[in-house]
Scaffold this motif. Structure first.
Motif, short mmCIF file in Angstrom:
data_model
loop_
_atom_site.label_atom_id
_atom_site.label_comp_id
_atom_site.label_asym_id
_atom_site.label_seq_id
_atom_site.Cartn_x
_atom_site.Cartn_y
_atom_site.Cartn_z
N UNK A 246 0.87 -1.33 -0.03
CA UNK A 246 0.05 -0.03 -0.23
C UNK A 246 1.08 1.08 0.05
N UNK A 247 2.16 1.07 -0.53
CA UNK A 247 2.89 2.30 -0.73
C UNK A 247 2.50 3.10 -1.93
N UNK A 248 1.66 2.54 -2.76
CA UNK A 248 1.17 3.09 -4.05
C UNK A 248 -0.08 2.29 -4.32
N UNK A 249 -1.09 2.91 -5.25
CA UNK A 249 -2.20 2.39 -5.43
C UNK A 249 -2.46 2.39 -6.87
N UNK A 250 -3.20 1.56 -7.26
CA UNK A 250 -3.62 1.00 -8.64
C UNK A 250 -5.14 0.85 -9.13
N UNK A 251 -5.64 1.43 -9.90
CA UNK A 251 -7.00 1.20 -10.20
C UNK A 251 -7.23 0.74 -11.55
N UNK A 252 -8.38 0.00 -12.10
CA UNK A 252 -8.61 -0.13 -13.62
C UNK A 252 -7.79 -1.34 -13.92
N UNK A 253 -7.45 -1.54 -15.14
CA UNK A 253 -7.09 -2.82 -15.97
C UNK A 253 -5.45 -3.27 -15.49
N UNK A 254 -5.53 -4.23 -14.75
CA UNK A 254 -4.33 -4.72 -14.04
C UNK A 254 -3.37 -5.11 -14.87
N UNK A 255 -3.60 -5.69 -16.18
CA UNK A 255 -2.74 -6.10 -17.03
C UNK A 255 -1.72 -4.88 -17.78
N UNK A 256 -2.54 -3.76 -17.69
CA UNK A 256 -1.50 -2.67 -18.17
C UNK A 256 -0.37 -2.50 -17.00
#
Length: 126
Positions: free
Chosen positions: A87-97
């Protein structure tokens, strides 16, 4: 923006044919934050090619990171997936990218491919 991050993004189009395979097809927005300022990078990935701009825009995925962490990623001192899991960075959307983009990051300093190590050791044995 740090110079190391700037050079990293500048290098992506030339490195894309070697790194990107058929799975990467979409746009990843990367938001890098320092204090109260956020800089945006829009990375359009297609098989074998990348287009990079300093825009915000419609994106299939968004990755949020501090500028300091991203600098560590582009120098191999940190790992992208580990940073997201911690949880030092976050991500949302298409994980393949995200998974495709992380292939642009270098291996940690001193890392060696275990297959190459095994080949070297096999070559030394009588």
């Amino acid at each position: 923006m740090t110079e190391v991050t700037e050079r990293f993004f500048e290098s992506l189009p030339a490195r894309a044919p070697e790194i990107l395979g058929g799975l990467a097809d979409g746009t990843l927005q990367i938001d890098l934050t320092t204090d109260n300022m956020t800089e945006h990078w829009l990375v359009r990935m297609r098989p074998g090619s990348v287009n990079v701009s300093r825009n915000r825009g419609p994106a299939d995925a968004i990755w949020y990171s501090s500028t300091a962490l991203f600098d560590r990623l582009v120098t191999g001192e940190a790992q992208g997936v580990a940073a997201v899991l911690r949880n030092e960075s976050t991500f949302s959307g298409n994980v393949v990218l995200f998974l495709a983009f992380r292939r642009f990051f270098p291996d940690p300093p001193g890392t060696r491919d275990p297959r190459e190590v095994a080949r070297q050791q096999a070559g030394r044995q009588p």
